[in-house]
Design a protein around this motif. Structure first.
Motif, short mmCIF file in Angstrom:
data_model
loop_
_atom_site.label_atom_id
_atom_site.label_comp_id
_atom_site.label_asym_id
_atom_site.label_seq_id
_atom_site.Cartn_x
_atom_site.Cartn_y
_atom_site.Cartn_z
N PHE A 1 7.71 -3.96 -9.85
CA PHE A 1 7.84 -4.97 -10.90
C PHE A 1 6.47 -5.22 -11.53
O PHE A 1 5.52 -5.60 -10.83
CB PHE A 1 8.40 -6.26 -10.32
N LEU A 2 6.39 -5.05 -12.86
CA LEU A 2 5.12 -5.11 -13.58
C LEU A 2 5.13 -6.27 -14.57
O LEU A 2 5.95 -6.30 -15.49
CB LEU A 2 4.89 -3.78 -14.31
N HIS A 3 4.22 -7.20 -14.38
CA HIS A 3 4.17 -8.40 -15.23
C HIS A 3 3.41 -8.12 -16.52
O HIS A 3 2.92 -7.01 -16.76
CB HIS A 3 3.54 -9.56 -14.47
N GLY A 4 3.30 -9.13 -17.35
CA GLY A 4 2.58 -9.01 -18.61
C GLY A 4 1.52 -10.09 -18.76
O GLY A 4 1.13 -10.74 -17.79
N TYR A 5 1.06 -10.27 -19.99
CA TYR A 5 0.08 -11.31 -20.34
C TYR A 5 0.80 -12.44 -21.08
O TYR A 5 1.66 -12.16 -21.92
CB TYR A 5 -1.00 -10.72 -21.25
N PRO A 6 0.49 -13.70 -20.80
CA PRO A 6 -0.50 -14.22 -19.85
C PRO A 6 0.14 -14.54 -18.50
O PRO A 6 -0.04 -15.64 -17.97
CB PRO A 6 -1.02 -15.47 -20.54
N GLY A 7 0.87 -13.58 -17.97
CA GLY A 7 1.59 -13.79 -16.74
C GLY A 7 0.85 -13.29 -15.52
O GLY A 7 -0.33 -12.94 -15.56
N SER A 8 1.58 -13.22 -14.41
CA SER A 8 1.02 -12.77 -13.14
C SER A 8 2.17 -12.44 -12.21
O SER A 8 3.36 -12.59 -12.57
CB SER A 8 0.14 -13.86 -12.51
N PHE A 9 1.85 -12.04 -11.01
CA PHE A 9 2.88 -11.77 -10.01
C PHE A 9 3.72 -13.01 -9.72
O PHE A 9 4.85 -12.91 -9.24
CB PHE A 9 2.24 -11.25 -8.72
N MET A 10 3.18 -14.20 -10.03
CA MET A 10 3.90 -15.45 -9.76
C MET A 10 5.22 -15.52 -10.53
O MET A 10 6.13 -16.24 -10.12
CB MET A 10 3.03 -16.66 -10.11
N TYR B 1 -6.06 -8.14 -13.20
CA TYR B 1 -5.29 -9.38 -13.34
C TYR B 1 -5.21 -10.08 -12.00
O TYR B 1 -5.06 -9.44 -10.95
CB TYR B 1 -3.86 -9.09 -13.81
N GLY B 2 -5.29 -11.40 -12.03
CA GLY B 2 -5.03 -12.20 -10.84
C GLY B 2 -5.87 -11.78 -9.66
O GLY B 2 -7.09 -11.68 -9.72
N LEU B 3 -5.19 -11.51 -8.55
CA LEU B 3 -5.86 -11.23 -7.29
C LEU B 3 -6.24 -9.77 -7.11
O LEU B 3 -6.78 -9.39 -6.07
CB LEU B 3 -4.95 -11.67 -6.13
N SER B 4 -5.97 -8.93 -8.12
CA SER B 4 -6.40 -7.53 -8.08
C SER B 4 -7.77 -7.37 -8.72
O SER B 4 -8.16 -8.14 -9.59
CB SER B 4 -5.40 -6.62 -8.82
N ASN C 1 2.01 -11.04 1.41
CA ASN C 1 1.01 -10.65 0.43
C ASN C 1 0.03 -9.68 1.09
O ASN C 1 -0.29 -9.82 2.27
CB ASN C 1 0.23 -11.87 -0.08
N TYR C 2 -0.44 -8.74 0.29
CA TYR C 2 -1.32 -7.69 0.82
C TYR C 2 -2.41 -7.35 -0.19
O TYR C 2 -2.28 -7.61 -1.39
CB TYR C 2 -0.53 -6.42 1.12
N LYS C 3 -3.44 -6.73 0.33
CA LYS C 3 -4.45 -6.08 -0.51
C LYS C 3 -4.68 -4.67 0.04
O LYS C 3 -4.66 -4.46 1.26
CB LYS C 3 -5.75 -6.86 -0.56
N VAL C 4 -4.89 -3.73 -0.88
CA VAL C 4 -5.10 -2.35 -0.49
C VAL C 4 -6.12 -1.73 -1.45
O VAL C 4 -6.14 -2.03 -2.64
CB VAL C 4 -3.77 -1.56 -0.51
N SER C 5 -6.98 -0.88 -0.92
CA SER C 5 -7.97 -0.17 -1.74
C SER C 5 -7.41 1.20 -2.14
O SER C 5 -7.04 2.00 -1.27
CB SER C 5 -9.29 0.00 -0.96
N LEU C 6 -7.35 1.44 -3.44
CA LEU C 6 -6.85 2.71 -3.96
C LEU C 6 -8.01 3.49 -4.56
O LEU C 6 -8.98 2.92 -5.05
CB LEU C 6 -5.79 2.46 -5.04
N ILE C 7 -7.90 4.80 -4.54
CA ILE C 7 -8.92 5.67 -5.13
C ILE C 7 -8.34 6.29 -6.39
O ILE C 7 -7.32 6.98 -6.37
CB ILE C 7 -9.35 6.78 -4.15
N ILE D 1 -6.26 -3.61 -5.00
CA ILE D 1 -5.03 -4.09 -5.59
C ILE D 1 -4.33 -5.08 -4.66
O ILE D 1 -4.19 -4.82 -3.47
CB ILE D 1 -4.08 -2.93 -5.94
N HIS D 2 -3.90 -6.18 -5.24
CA HIS D 2 -3.08 -7.17 -4.53
C HIS D 2 -1.62 -6.96 -4.88
O HIS D 2 -1.30 -6.58 -6.03
CB HIS D 2 -3.49 -8.59 -4.92
N PHE D 3 -0.75 -7.20 -3.95
CA PHE D 3 0.68 -7.21 -4.26
C PHE D 3 1.42 -8.10 -3.28
O PHE D 3 1.02 -8.27 -2.12
CB PHE D 3 1.28 -5.80 -4.26
N ALA D 4 2.48 -8.72 -3.78
CA ALA D 4 3.45 -9.40 -2.93
C ALA D 4 4.63 -8.45 -2.74
O ALA D 4 4.86 -7.57 -3.56
CB ALA D 4 3.90 -10.70 -3.58
N ALA D 5 5.36 -8.62 -1.66
CA ALA D 5 6.42 -7.65 -1.37
C ALA D 5 7.50 -8.25 -0.50
O ALA D 5 7.28 -9.23 0.24
CB ALA D 5 5.84 -6.42 -0.69
#
Length: 395
Positions: free
Chosen positions: A120-129, A159-162, A88-94, A103-107
């Motif tokens: 891979f792009l999730h929806g509502y009421p979902g998450s990366f999980m 959403y979530g951890l982002s 799992n990671y977090k990164v700052s985007l401009i 932004i958080h992402f698993a990889a």
């Protein structure tokens, strides 16, 4: 267990490893709020919910509350450990409009030089999980040296951890799509990637396909017509597709109230649902029940885990821009979802999709349709498999 955490070389924006841990004091407060949350009185409606027309039942919510509070029945730390077992990671985007967006992402990163990046792009009421079962199967089958793909599974903006915008702007579909494309560029995949999405993610994948050159192909597992698109008549459809269309039409007549509330009164509904974990569970638990294949319902433990993540990340009041999906298509000033008609497109249909496009209609609207399949069941690796089916066109 192989780590799958070797990032590509010469990466423009190096993300930081992230470990999820909810402080024990926050978890104690969470449990106290659940205990103190009142379950409403019995009514005619909440005792007549066998067909879902009035929403969840009072009995279901009472059982879920009891399960949520029992350490023997629900253990958030187990889910937390499973999440943390993946990179799992977090990164700052401009972003030019939203400013700095965290932004958080698993990889799962491959060490193969020819690995294909897939977003891979999730929806509502979902998450990366939602994608963790797929990722688990992939790491069981492959090593970092043999994995044919770079698997990138972000928490969508807000959403979530982002995080969301650092400037005073609303998070829109266009902005979220641009941020997701920027994530792939910052990870070094500017040479090309494939986007996959369902629900809100399908709309973002469509926008990304139309707006960004680095997206070389896309696959969706939900489709809605743009306002100006008239693909044909019901006479074109198979009996199976006609039945599905009737079922989908019935749902639109009875199941869209939540989205109209989200889209027109996001402040009110966001604040109201944020007042109690039990209110949040009722609001999104209904969707986890109604929107899944009744032959393979989500376990209560999964619904509680998804809701727990939403609670600790305050997702619901932040992430209501998905209602644009409905308002874009049904509001007084409908606007189309841009979609590439040149890049290879894959489309999968499932028996209980709330919105779908019959094959003959999809072929007329999308001359670039490279893959179409109606699946009987959902498998954990299906989203990846169908993406790979269009990789022959990847360039």
């Amino acid at each position: 267990m192989a780590a799958f955490n070797t990032l590509p070389r010469d990466i423009p924006n190096r993300p930081q490893p992230f470990t999820l841990h909810v402080p024990e004091s926050d978890f104690d407060d969470f449990k106290a709020l659940i205990r103190l949350s009142k379950i409403g009185p019995k009514t005619w409606w909440n005792q007549h919910t066998d067909d879902g027309r009035f929403g969840i039942s009072r009995d279901w919510l009472a059982r879920a509350k009891e399960t949520w509070l029992s350490p023997e029945s629900f253990n958030w730390r187990t889910h937390e450990a499973h999440i943390n077992s993946f990179p799992n990671y977090k990164v700052s985007l401009i972003d030019p409009e939203a400013g700095t967006v965290n932004i958080h992402f698993a990889a799962l990163f491959s060490k193969r030089a020819d690995a294909i990046p897939i977003l891979f792009l999730h929806g509502y009421p979902g998450s990366f999980m939602e994608f963790l079962p797929m990722m688990h199967l992939l790491r069981e089958k492959y090593t970092p040296e043999t994995l044919p793909y770079h698997v990138i599974v972000p928490s969508l903006p807000d959403y979530g951890l982002s995080g969301g915008a650092s400037t005073d702007v609303e998070m829109t579909l266009d902005r979220a799509a641009r941020i997701m494309n920027q994530l792939m560029l910052d990870l070094g995949f500017g040479y090309g990637y494939i986007a996959q999405g369902g629900d809100l993610g399908s709309m973002l994948a469509r926008i990304i396909s139309a707006e960004y050159d680095s997206c070389k192909a896309f696959h969706i597992n939900m489709h809605t017509l743009n306002p100006s698109e008239t693909p044909g008549s019901l006479e074109d459809l198979t009996p199976e597709e006609k039945n599905h269309m009737e079922w989908s039409t019935k749902w639109r007549e009875t199941g869209l109230a939540y989205a109209l509330e989200h889209g027109t009164r996001p402040s009110t509904v966001g604040l109201a649902i944020s007042s109690s974990p039990l209110a949040l569970l009722a609001w999104i638990g209904e969707k986890h029940i109604e929107w899944t294949d009744p032959r393979h319902p989500l376990p209560l433990d999964t619904i509680l885990a998804m809701t727990t993540l939403y609670w600790f990340t305050s997702t619901l009041p932040r992430a209501l821009y998905h209602a644009t999906l409905v308002l874009n298509l049904t509001g007084p000033k409908p606007s189309p979802i841009p979609t590439s008609k040149e890049k290879p497109m894959g489309y999968s249909v499932f028996p209980y999709d709330l919105a779908f496009l019959p094959r003959v209609w999809a072929e007329r609207i999308h001359p670039n349709l490279a893959f179409w399949r109606r699946h009987d069941v959902v498998s954990s690796c299906l989203f990846l498999a169908v993406c790979v089916c269009i990789c022959f066109s990847y360039s």
